[in-house]
Scaffold this active site. Sequence first.
Site, PDB file in Angstrom:
ATOM      1  N   ALA A 123      41.159 104.642 -13.874  1.00  0.00           N
ATOM      2  CA  ALA A 123      40.826 104.703 -12.603  1.00  0.00           C
ATOM      3  C   ALA A 123      41.027 103.397 -12.084  1.00  0.00           C
ATOM      4  CB  ALA A 123      39.008 105.450 -12.777  1.00  0.00           C
ATOM      5  N   GLU A 131      47.314 104.526 -10.348  1.00  0.00           N
ATOM      6  CA  GLU A 131      46.100 103.974 -11.120  1.00  0.00           C
ATOM      7  C   GLU A 131      46.786 104.187 -12.811  1.00  0.00           C
ATOM      8  OE1 GLU A 131      43.795 101.599 -11.208  1.00  0.00           O
ATOM      9  OE2 GLU A 131      43.821 101.872  -8.871  1.00  0.00           O
ATOM     10  N   GLU A 140      46.573  91.096 -12.067  1.00  0.00           N
ATOM     11  CA  GLU A 140      46.111  89.730 -12.662  1.00  0.00           C
ATOM     12  C   GLU A 140      45.463  89.187 -13.404  1.00  0.00           C
ATOM     13  OE1 GLU A 140      44.890  86.025  -9.818  1.00  0.00           O
ATOM     14  OE2 GLU A 140      47.290  86.506  -9.400  1.00  0.00           O
ATOM     15  N   GLU A 149      48.078 100.767 -15.094  1.00  0.00           N
ATOM     16  CA  GLU A 149      46.889 100.926 -15.665  1.00  0.00           C
ATOM     17  C   GLU A 149      48.327 101.184 -18.243  1.00  0.00           C
ATOM     18  OE1 GLU A 149      43.396 102.011 -15.775  1.00  0.00           O
ATOM     19  OE2 GLU A 149      42.844 100.706 -13.983  1.00  0.00           O
ATOM     20  N   ARG A 182      34.363  94.600 -19.129  1.00  0.00           N
ATOM     21  CA  ARG A 182      33.924  95.514 -17.783  1.00  0.00           C
ATOM     22  C   ARG A 182      32.772  93.705 -18.369  1.00  0.00           C
ATOM     23  NH1 ARG A 182      36.226  97.973 -14.669  1.00  0.00           N
ATOM     24  NH2 ARG A 182      36.806 100.197 -15.372  1.00  0.00           N
ATOM     25  N   GLU A 197      43.776  91.434 -14.987  1.00  0.00           N
ATOM     26  CA  GLU A 197      43.151  92.788 -15.522  1.00  0.00           C
ATOM     27  C   GLU A 197      43.943  93.275 -17.289  1.00  0.00           C
ATOM     28  OE1 GLU A 197      43.303  97.090 -13.664  1.00  0.00           O
ATOM     29  OE2 GLU A 197      45.148  96.153 -13.579  1.00  0.00           O
ATOM     30  N   GLU A 222      29.241 106.714  -4.023  1.00  0.00           N
ATOM     31  CA  GLU A 222      30.822 106.582  -4.736  1.00  0.00           C
ATOM     32  C   GLU A 222      30.963 107.767  -5.285  1.00  0.00           C
ATOM     33  OE1 GLU A 222      33.409 104.422  -8.579  1.00  0.00           O
ATOM     34  OE2 GLU A 222      30.664 104.734  -8.421  1.00  0.00           O
ATOM     35  N   PHE A 230      25.006  92.167   2.114  1.00  0.00           N
ATOM     36  CA  PHE A 230      26.107  91.791   1.314  1.00  0.00           C
ATOM     37  C   PHE A 230      27.973  92.342   1.490  1.00  0.00           C
ATOM     38  CE2 PHE A 230      29.176  91.561  -3.088  1.00  0.00           C
ATOM     39  CZ  PHE A 230      29.304  90.375  -2.214  1.00  0.00           C
TER      40      PHE A 230
END
Length: 181
Positions: A75, A92, A138, A96, A63, A140, A119, A14
């Site tokens: 982040a 960020e 859009e 944010e 989340r 967030e 990661e 994927f």
Amino acid sequence: MENKIKRLSRELKFKGEILEFYQDTMEIDGTHTATWDFIKHKGAAAVVPVTDEGKILMVRQYRNALERYTLEIPAGALDSTDEPGISCASRELEEETGFRSEHLKWLITLRTTVAFCNEKIEVYVADKLIPSRQHLDEDEFIEIQAYTIEELKEKIFTGEIEDAKTISSLLAYDVKYRKNK
């Protein structure tokens, strides 16, 4: 021990916006094979924004994986795998929180889930914050809240803050920048 495990193949299962999911066929000690999952992440950066009063700006956001709101440091994902972490952290911060800073200092680098994902999150501290404006995506919806490090440590130790990058970053900030206070 170094030659006991060898990847025989990797198959993409994927591909998403920030993740690619693979299944690896691994040879173990030359005697058998196993299938391991691997998630490739393009990387991220985070920032601990510190106000002139010594409070830390936190973002409260929904989340989907947890089906609830969380309290985290700002982040986001790198725009590309070769984007410098400090550039992402700076972007960020402004997107944010609505603040920017010309004083970002590296704090720590995190590897979030080494058992199955590559990661990497570079974390910075920002001070001398300059008011700007939020530039939210859009999808967030972020609320900004300021806390002392003592308030945040209490939220960590009572289980209110569970996000690993946030916990690691706040505790690292406390040790590195507040150890003599």
